[in-house]
Design a protein around this motif. Sequence first.
Motif, mmCIF file in Angstrom:
data_model
loop_
_atom_site.group_PDB
_atom_site.id
_atom_site.type_symbol
_atom_site.label_atom_id
_atom_site.label_comp_id
_atom_site.label_asym_id
_atom_site.label_seq_id
_atom_site.Cartn_x
_atom_site.Cartn_y
_atom_site.Cartn_z
ATOM 1 N N ASN A 1 0.817 -1.211 0.000
ATOM 2 C CA ASN A 1 0.000 0.000 0.000
ATOM 3 C C ASN A 1 0.855 1.267 0.000
ATOM 4 O O ASN A 1 0.507 2.272 -0.599
ATOM 5 C CB ASN A 1 -0.880 0.003 1.251
ATOM 6 C CG ASN A 1 -1.662 1.292 1.363
ATOM 7 O OD1 ASN A 1 -2.388 1.658 0.465
ATOM 8 N ND2 ASN A 1 -1.475 1.989 2.471
ATOM 9 N N GLN A 2 1.995 1.188 0.669
ATOM 10 C CA GLN A 2 2.745 2.413 0.919
ATOM 11 C C GLN A 2 3.650 2.809 -0.237
ATOM 12 O O GLN A 2 3.951 3.983 -0.411
ATOM 13 C CB GLN A 2 3.524 2.277 2.229
ATOM 14 C CG GLN A 2 2.559 2.270 3.415
ATOM 15 C CD GLN A 2 3.210 1.895 4.728
ATOM 16 O OE1 GLN A 2 4.422 1.746 4.811
ATOM 17 N NE2 GLN A 2 2.412 1.739 5.760
ATOM 18 N N VAL A 3 4.068 1.820 -1.025
ATOM 19 C CA VAL A 3 4.914 2.158 -2.177
ATOM 20 C C VAL A 3 4.174 3.120 -3.104
ATOM 21 O O VAL A 3 4.700 4.185 -3.438
ATOM 22 C CB VAL A 3 5.433 0.887 -2.889
ATOM 23 C CG1 VAL A 3 5.955 1.204 -4.281
ATOM 24 C CG2 VAL A 3 6.523 0.245 -2.041
ATOM 25 N N PRO A 4 2.919 2.819 -3.506
ATOM 26 C CA PRO A 4 2.218 3.806 -4.338
ATOM 27 C C PRO A 4 1.971 5.132 -3.615
ATOM 28 O O PRO A 4 1.954 6.176 -4.255
ATOM 29 C CB PRO A 4 0.892 3.129 -4.692
ATOM 30 C CG PRO A 4 0.884 1.799 -4.066
ATOM 31 C CD PRO A 4 2.185 1.545 -3.408
ATOM 32 N N LEU A 5 1.836 5.095 -2.297
ATOM 33 C CA LEU A 5 1.578 6.349 -1.568
ATOM 34 C C LEU A 5 2.783 7.299 -1.561
ATOM 35 O O LEU A 5 2.645 8.464 -1.198
ATOM 36 C CB LEU A 5 1.152 6.056 -0.124
ATOM 37 C CG LEU A 5 -0.313 5.648 0.063
ATOM 38 C CD1 LEU A 5 -0.578 5.300 1.518
ATOM 39 C CD2 LEU A 5 -1.261 6.744 -0.398
ATOM 40 N N GLN A 6 3.933 6.793 -1.979
ATOM 41 C CA GLN A 6 5.066 7.713 -2.135
ATOM 42 C C GLN A 6 4.731 8.765 -3.187
ATOM 43 O O GLN A 6 5.324 9.833 -3.221
ATOM 44 C CB GLN A 6 6.329 6.952 -2.560
ATOM 45 C CG GLN A 6 6.813 5.972 -1.494
ATOM 46 C CD GLN A 6 8.026 5.183 -1.952
ATOM 47 O OE1 GLN A 6 9.150 5.530 -1.676
ATOM 48 N NE2 GLN A 6 7.788 4.107 -2.684
ATOM 49 N N ARG A 7 3.760 8.422 -4.065
ATOM 50 C CA ARG A 7 3.358 9.356 -5.122
ATOM 51 C C ARG A 7 2.085 10.116 -4.750
ATOM 52 O O ARG A 7 1.482 10.765 -5.599
ATOM 53 C CB ARG A 7 3.135 8.582 -6.429
ATOM 54 C CG ARG A 7 4.413 7.994 -6.996
ATOM 55 C CD ARG A 7 4.169 7.291 -8.320
ATOM 56 N NE ARG A 7 3.552 5.967 -8.146
ATOM 57 C CZ ARG A 7 2.316 5.648 -8.514
ATOM 58 N NH1 ARG A 7 1.529 6.529 -9.073
ATOM 59 N NH2 ARG A 7 1.869 4.418 -8.312
ATOM 60 N N THR A 8 1.679 10.050 -3.509
ATOM 61 C CA THR A 8 0.430 10.695 -3.113
ATOM 62 C C THR A 8 0.527 12.217 -3.293
ATOM 63 O O THR A 8 1.626 12.774 -3.323
ATOM 64 C CB THR A 8 0.071 10.327 -1.652
ATOM 65 O OG1 THR A 8 -1.232 10.780 -1.378
ATOM 66 C CG2 THR A 8 1.029 10.955 -0.664
ATOM 67 N N SER A 9 -0.617 12.881 -3.393
ATOM 68 C CA SER A 9 -0.609 14.294 -3.793
ATOM 69 C C SER A 9 -0.130 15.245 -2.691
ATOM 70 O O SER A 9 0.310 16.344 -2.979
ATOM 71 C CB SER A 9 -2.021 14.709 -4.237
ATOM 72 O OG SER A 9 -2.916 14.575 -3.143
ATOM 73 N N TYR A 10 -0.224 14.833 -1.439
ATOM 74 C CA TYR A 10 0.159 15.763 -0.373
ATOM 75 C C TYR A 10 1.654 15.620 -0.064
ATOM 76 O O TYR A 10 2.111 14.558 0.377
ATOM 77 C CB TYR A 10 -0.692 15.524 0.877
ATOM 78 C CG TYR A 10 -0.458 16.580 1.924
ATOM 79 C CD1 TYR A 10 -0.669 17.922 1.632
ATOM 80 C CD2 TYR A 10 0.001 16.254 3.190
ATOM 81 C CE1 TYR A 10 -0.428 18.917 2.567
ATOM 82 C CE2 TYR A 10 0.239 17.231 4.142
ATOM 83 C CZ TYR A 10 0.024 18.562 3.825
ATOM 84 O OH TYR A 10 0.274 19.549 4.749
ATOM 85 N N GLY A 11 2.397 16.690 -0.267
ATOM 86 C CA GLY A 11 3.861 16.655 -0.184
ATOM 87 C C GLY A 11 4.426 16.031 1.087
ATOM 88 O O GLY A 11 5.193 15.063 1.003
ATOM 89 N N LYS B 1 -5.880 11.637 -5.262
ATOM 90 C CA LYS B 1 -4.591 10.909 -5.150
ATOM 91 C C LYS B 1 -4.116 10.816 -3.699
ATOM 92 O O LYS B 1 -2.933 10.951 -3.394
ATOM 93 C CB LYS B 1 -3.516 11.537 -6.047
ATOM 94 C CG LYS B 1 -3.824 11.340 -7.525
ATOM 95 C CD LYS B 1 -2.662 11.729 -8.415
ATOM 96 C CE LYS B 1 -3.106 11.704 -9.887
ATOM 97 N NZ LYS B 1 -2.224 12.475 -10.762
ATOM 98 N N ILE B 2 -5.089 10.627 -2.820
ATOM 99 C CA ILE B 2 -4.756 10.300 -1.430
ATOM 100 C C ILE B 2 -4.677 8.777 -1.363
ATOM 101 O O ILE B 2 -3.972 8.182 -0.559
ATOM 102 C CB ILE B 2 -5.846 10.830 -0.465
ATOM 103 C CG1 ILE B 2 -5.811 12.353 -0.444
ATOM 104 C CG2 ILE B 2 -5.646 10.261 0.921
ATOM 105 C CD1 ILE B 2 -6.939 12.982 0.349
ATOM 106 N N LYS B 3 -5.409 8.172 -2.248
ATOM 107 C CA LYS B 3 -5.399 6.728 -2.391
ATOM 108 C C LYS B 3 -5.066 6.464 -3.852
ATOM 109 O O LYS B 3 -5.602 7.150 -4.739
ATOM 110 C CB LYS B 3 -6.797 6.213 -2.038
ATOM 111 C CG LYS B 3 -6.923 4.735 -1.978
ATOM 112 C CD LYS B 3 -8.282 4.351 -1.375
ATOM 113 C CE LYS B 3 -8.416 2.843 -1.472
ATOM 114 N NZ LYS B 3 -9.341 2.336 -0.468
ATOM 115 N N ILE B 4 -4.183 5.507 -4.124
ATOM 116 C CA ILE B 4 -3.704 5.357 -5.497
ATOM 117 C C ILE B 4 -4.320 4.124 -6.163
ATOM 118 O O ILE B 4 -4.674 4.161 -7.325
ATOM 119 C CB ILE B 4 -2.150 5.276 -5.526
ATOM 120 C CG1 ILE B 4 -1.529 6.433 -4.722
ATOM 121 C CG2 ILE B 4 -1.634 5.237 -6.961
ATOM 122 C CD1 ILE B 4 -1.492 7.795 -5.364
#
Lengths: 329, 284
Positions: A149-159, A229-232
């Motif tokens: 789950n967390q690998v895609p969240l590296q690209r989440t919209s919130y810096g 993009k909080i969830k990918i």
Amino acid sequence: MYAQLVKSEGTKAREEMTPEEIAFQERIDRGEKIEPKEWMPEGYRKTLVRQIGQHAHSEIVGQLPEGNWITRAPTLERKAILLAKVQDEAGHGLYLYSAAETLGVSRDELMKLLHAGKMKYSSIFNYPTLTWADMGAVGWLVDGAAIMNQVPLQRTSYGPYSRAMIRICKEESFHQRQGYAVMMKLAQGTPAQKRMAQDALNRFWYPSLMMFGPSDKDSVHSAQSMAWKIKINTNDELRQKFVDQTVPQAEYLGLTVPDPDLKWNEEKGGYDFSEPDWSEFFDVIAGNGPCNKDRLGARVKAWEDGAWFRDGLMAHAEKAAARRAQAAE
Amino acid sequence: MPSLPDMTTPQVAELARQQAQAHPAHPTVPQPDEGQEALFETLLRIGDSALVLGHRVSEWCGHSPALEEDIALANVALDLIGQTQLWLGLAGEVEGQGRTADDLAYLRDAWDFRNLLICERPNGDFGHTLMRQFLFDAWHHEMLKGLAASSDPRLAEIAAKAGKEVAYHLERSSDLVVRLGDGTGESHRRMQQALDALWPYAGEMFLGDDKDAQMAARGIAPDPASLRAGWDATLRHVLTEATLQIPEGDFSHKGGRQGIHTEQLGYILAEMQFLQRAYPGASW
């Protein structure tokens, strides 16, 4: 996944959006990062606070099931590795609470919500760690699912969230490897050790699948979070990916995934597998997992017993500041 | 319960004589070198203290009053466990029986442990844990300074490495003792209570025996009594700033360094050694 069932504000059609909201959505669609002081819709901020807060809580409650074995680790080296790992989880909690603070909510406020049962943490940490093999299973399966789950969240919209995830992912992949190393040692060990490893896999398999949250068809909050993009990825996509990655690892260990219906599906290029018992999942989420009361109780006790300590430090800081001010006069 | 057969002292002496004749000591087995034995003992004393205190500190993991404390305590415990591996590893080497650091940590019973009693005291509230750490760190720092100057380079090397870690432990525990001693009324009261309760376990750190005397004579380890002045100075400085009273009594519990412990140690070992005892010979 350390954030489950995160409630997000309802999706708006483009024609219902204000010009500000449209501009915001366009930035996200272009892949820009949103930074703390920039304008954001209130729903975006609230959803992020819920998700990051739940994730942070999962890290600190997540110290407990593994902390349970630190004093019983079988060698000095295993003890040191486990301690370092649990320490990392506390560090992850710190990064994440800091990321949440950039959204205007303090760590203490979030903790209070956790302690009052008004914020959740991942369902997985409400399962007990009964044998040493659980240290292997938690690292291998639970951290494995979290990474998924967390690998895609590296690209989440919130810096700030995205940057916290980048650091966390580096450490989590080390955690997963150490869990797998524990399992490998057991799987290649004595018959009793091998039995211990199989038993841990049996107990942690379905709860690990639950970590991704309910099936997409029952997942009510996903659409808006994905638009922001909080969830990918969807819950089912991630769960499938996890199963496809984990089954060969279990085979390599010589262990059996506890699912008689598990089989490779050539057509979809992935495994078919049984769904977890979702009624159990909702029981755990509702507070009726095997360890909910103990886990939350331990956190509340740590917080309450530590109040005098935190107050003492604050009082000293105020005294010291007053003395400095007096000296400067 | 069946009664034991009556035996008189001369009978026992005769039995012992017969046994000795039947099983004479093998002439080629060398008698243990007394110096080596004292060195082994010295290494156990420092290594076991690190092991047992590291265990106690690690009990806090996930339960401390603030996330920063969870992280800091884990660091201290990790350092102590790392030092244990070095000290007990060397002890096993010196002993020459093929025992590893893990064998020594996990397969000895309480009477073979040589840690200071203060290390096995229960955690109590966070104030007790911090005060125990401070009293120990202040001694540990002096001890490692002495060991860093050891005539045995193996000890000097470990002590130099550990000394850097312990300098930080002392800085941290001193800082917190000051802040809490001079914090709120409640934090002051708790820290004073902790100091009063732990004081009778401090004196043991400076009590030497003939093994210590042998080590000191050969320049291998400092005479425990010689560490007192430095420790006293640290205490006076920190506790004065903390507005805490140094207790007056000089009574001291002792025995840990000779293998006579409090009831606590058995429970620590039951927990620590469980897997090694339940699955003998397994590899982890």
